[in-house]
Structure formats: structure tokens, C-alpha cells
Write an enzyme that holds these catalytic residues in place. Structure first.
Site, PDB file in Angstrom:
ATOM      1  N   LYS A   1      19.101  41.951  99.211  1.00  0.00           N
ATOM      2  CA  LYS A   1      19.114  42.123 100.666  1.00  0.00           C
ATOM      3  C   LYS A   1      19.098  43.603 101.057  1.00  0.00           C
ATOM      4  O   LYS A   1      19.339  44.496 100.248  1.00  0.00           O
ATOM      5  CB  LYS A   1      20.326  41.413 101.275  1.00  0.00           C
ATOM      6  CG  LYS A   1      20.151  39.892 101.319  1.00  0.00           C
ATOM      7  CD  LYS A   1      21.239  39.204 102.100  1.00  0.00           C
ATOM      8  CE  LYS A   1      20.923  37.714 102.261  1.00  0.00           C
ATOM      9  NZ  LYS A   1      21.989  36.986 102.988  1.00  0.00           N
TER      10      LYS A   1
ATOM     11  N   ARG B   1      24.258  32.832  95.330  1.00  0.00           N
ATOM     12  CA  ARG B   1      22.907  32.403  95.710  1.00  0.00           C
ATOM     13  C   ARG B   1      21.964  33.571  95.422  1.00  0.00           C
ATOM     14  O   ARG B   1      22.076  34.637  96.029  1.00  0.00           O
ATOM     15  CB  ARG B   1      22.863  32.016  97.187  1.00  0.00           C
ATOM     16  CG  ARG B   1      21.503  31.503  97.666  1.00  0.00           C
ATOM     17  CD  ARG B   1      21.563  31.148  99.153  1.00  0.00           C
ATOM     18  NE  ARG B   1      20.286  30.624  99.629  1.00  0.00           N
ATOM     19  CZ  ARG B   1      19.288  31.378 100.090  1.00  0.00           C
ATOM     20  NH1 ARG B   1      19.424  32.700 100.135  1.00  0.00           N
ATOM     21  NH2 ARG B   1      18.167  30.816 100.511  1.00  0.00           N
TER      22      ARG B   1
END
Length: 274
Positions: free
Chosen positions: A221, A255
Site C-alpha cells: 500500500k 491479507r
């Protein structure tokens, strides 16, 4: 701490990995990579072989300012892939990344095992009731607004307290409808600034007060690649570093895009704590 997935009890006292299978053309990292059956099955097999407990399938990009996708298009993208994966790998525990109750319902009926909702039921009033009726585990994430508006909603009185209050309310609503297996995701990158993401990670253990398994999704991210001044493609090392910190603060599920590296991180942390 266990959850029931299609009659199988998954013990989350030992952290698990959720591998990401994006079906969107505009996802921030792997958008458009998995366009045909062969690439989808190859990627799924790779993740399962490397140790993923769950495969998270999403057909609606939730990156900031992502294009809106209709419910019909989301169903068109996702249902054939659920069926394809289960035909080739019948034991796969598929998580469906959606905030729409009808997508959740049809996907579970097609054989998926759990629902991963970025909105915790706030973007579809029927979601919590649908999940309760389906009797499946439910991952609820913290977010404000929608993927299109969330980055304009980053003002908090107290970030962590506000997140805990949010989950307290959503957990109560879910429990009142009879949802048993609940997992919380603090929503890194969703309605949070770069600095807030790191503040949240630094105090992540405070969410243990909610007494629910914690899913952490920081894989590749912008909090990583913007800090390091590189790209999502270059953010694997940073991902492993932040996943290590999350595990030390009691994360139950990672995740990730890169299953092998996440599994190695878990193994090293477990050896450290043995």
C-alpha cells in the site's frame, strides 16, 4: 479463537494468510493481471501451494478514487471465478471482497466461505441481515464514506478511540442479528492519512480490547511506497516489515499479494515467541 468456514473450524490463534485475487482492471498493484482462466488458476494454485488459508476474490477496486462498478458488472466478474476456482481446487476457502449484499449472497451460494466487507455493512443496509442468514464468517473493515470520497474524511477526534467506537457499534449490530464469527480490519489506507496509518499500526494492540480476530491489510500500500519513495511493485520488503509489526501486535490474518513472504514472516515470529 476459531471461525467456522463451511463446517471446518479454522484456528486463528496461529496467524493465517489471506491471498489476494483481484479481478479488477484498475487495482493499485495487480489490476488487469488476472484476465483469463489460466492466469487466475495459476495464481490461485501458487498462493495455495505457498500456504494461503483463504483466497480473497474482489471485483470492485476500493483504491482511492476508483471507478464505480455496477452490481451487475461485479456479479459478472466474480461468480464465474468462484466457480472456476472451486472446480479446480474444491477445498479452497474463498473470501468475497464486496460491500453489496446480493453479491455476497450469490457468491456464498456459488460456494464461497466468508464475506470481507470494506464498509462493515454501512454501504448496504441489507448486508448484515444477509450475512446472518447465510451463517458465514464476516470481516468488517473501518472506513468512512465510499472509496470515491474516503480520503476527504480523515478528521478524527482521536483516531484509535474513534475506530474502537465504530467497531463497538458495528459488532453490536452484527451480534444482534446473530452473526457469530466476526473479524475486524482497521482499514489501513481507508479514510486515513499517511501519518494516521502509522499511528494506527503503532497502537494496533489497543484494538485487542474488542476481543475479535484482527485482519491486517498493508500489502504494497501507499503508506509503504510513499514513505520509501518507490512504487507498489517495489514495496514487498516494506510489506514484510509492517506485517512483522502487525503480528507482534496480535494480528490473526495477513491479507497479502505475496503469500510465501507472509508465511515466512509468520514462521519467524512464531519461532521468536516459542
Amino acid at each position: 479463537m476459531t471461525i467456522n468456514c463451511k463446517g471446518t473450524l479454522i484456528n486463528l490463534s496461529s496467524p493465517k494468510v489471506m491471498g489476494i485475487l483481484n479481478l479488477t482492471p484498475d487495482s493499485f498493484y495487480d489490476g488487469g493481471q488476472h484476465k483469463d482462466e489460466k492466469s487466475i488458476l495459476n495464481h490461485t494454485e501458487k498462493m495455495l501451494t505457498e500456504g494461503a488459508t483463504f483466497i480473497d476474490i474482489g471485483a470492485y477496486s476500493s483504491r482511492p478514487n476508483a471507478d464505480h462498478v455496477s452490481e451487475a458488472e461485479e456479479l459478472k466478474r466474480i461468480l464465474p471465478i468462484v466457480e472456476l476456482v472451486l472446480k479446480s481446487f474444491p477445498e479452497t476457502l474463498i473470501s468475497i471482497d464486496t460491500f453489496r449484499s446480493e453479491v455476497a449472497k450469490q457468491s456464498i451460494e456459488a460456494g464461497a466461505a466468508l464475506i470481507n466487507d470494506i464498509s462493515a455493512g454501512k454501504l448496504d443496509d441489507n448486508m448484515l441481515k444477509t450475512v446472518a442468514d447465510l451463517h458465514v464468517p464476516y470481516i468488517m473493515m473501518h472506513m468512512r464514506g465510499t472509496p470515491q470520497t474516503m480520503q476527504q474524511q480523515t478528521n478524527y477526534n482521536n483516531l484509535v478511540k474513534d475506530i474502537i467506537f465504530y467497531f463497538s457499534e458495528r459488532l453490536m449490530a452484527a451480534k444482534e442479528l446473530g452473526i457469530i464469527d466476526l473479524i475486524i480490519d482497521p482499514g489501513f489506507g481507508f479514510a486515513k492519512t499517511l501519518e494516521q496509518n502509522f499511528q494506527l499500526l503503532n497502537t494496533l494492540e489497543l484494538l485487542n480490547i474488542l476481543e475479535k480476530p484482527l485482519l491486517v491489510g498493508v500489502s504494497r500500500k501507499s503508506m509503504i511506497y510513499k514513505t520509501l519513495n518507490n512504487t507498489a511493485k517495489e514495496a514487498l520488503n516494506g510489506t514484510s516489515v509492517l506485517n512483522t509489526i502487525a503480528l507482534q501486535k496480535n494480528a490473526s490474518i495477513l491479507r497479502v499479494h505475496d503469500v510465501k513472504e507472509a508465511m515466512e514472516t509468520i514462521k519467524l515470529i512464531e519461532s521468536l515467541n516459542a
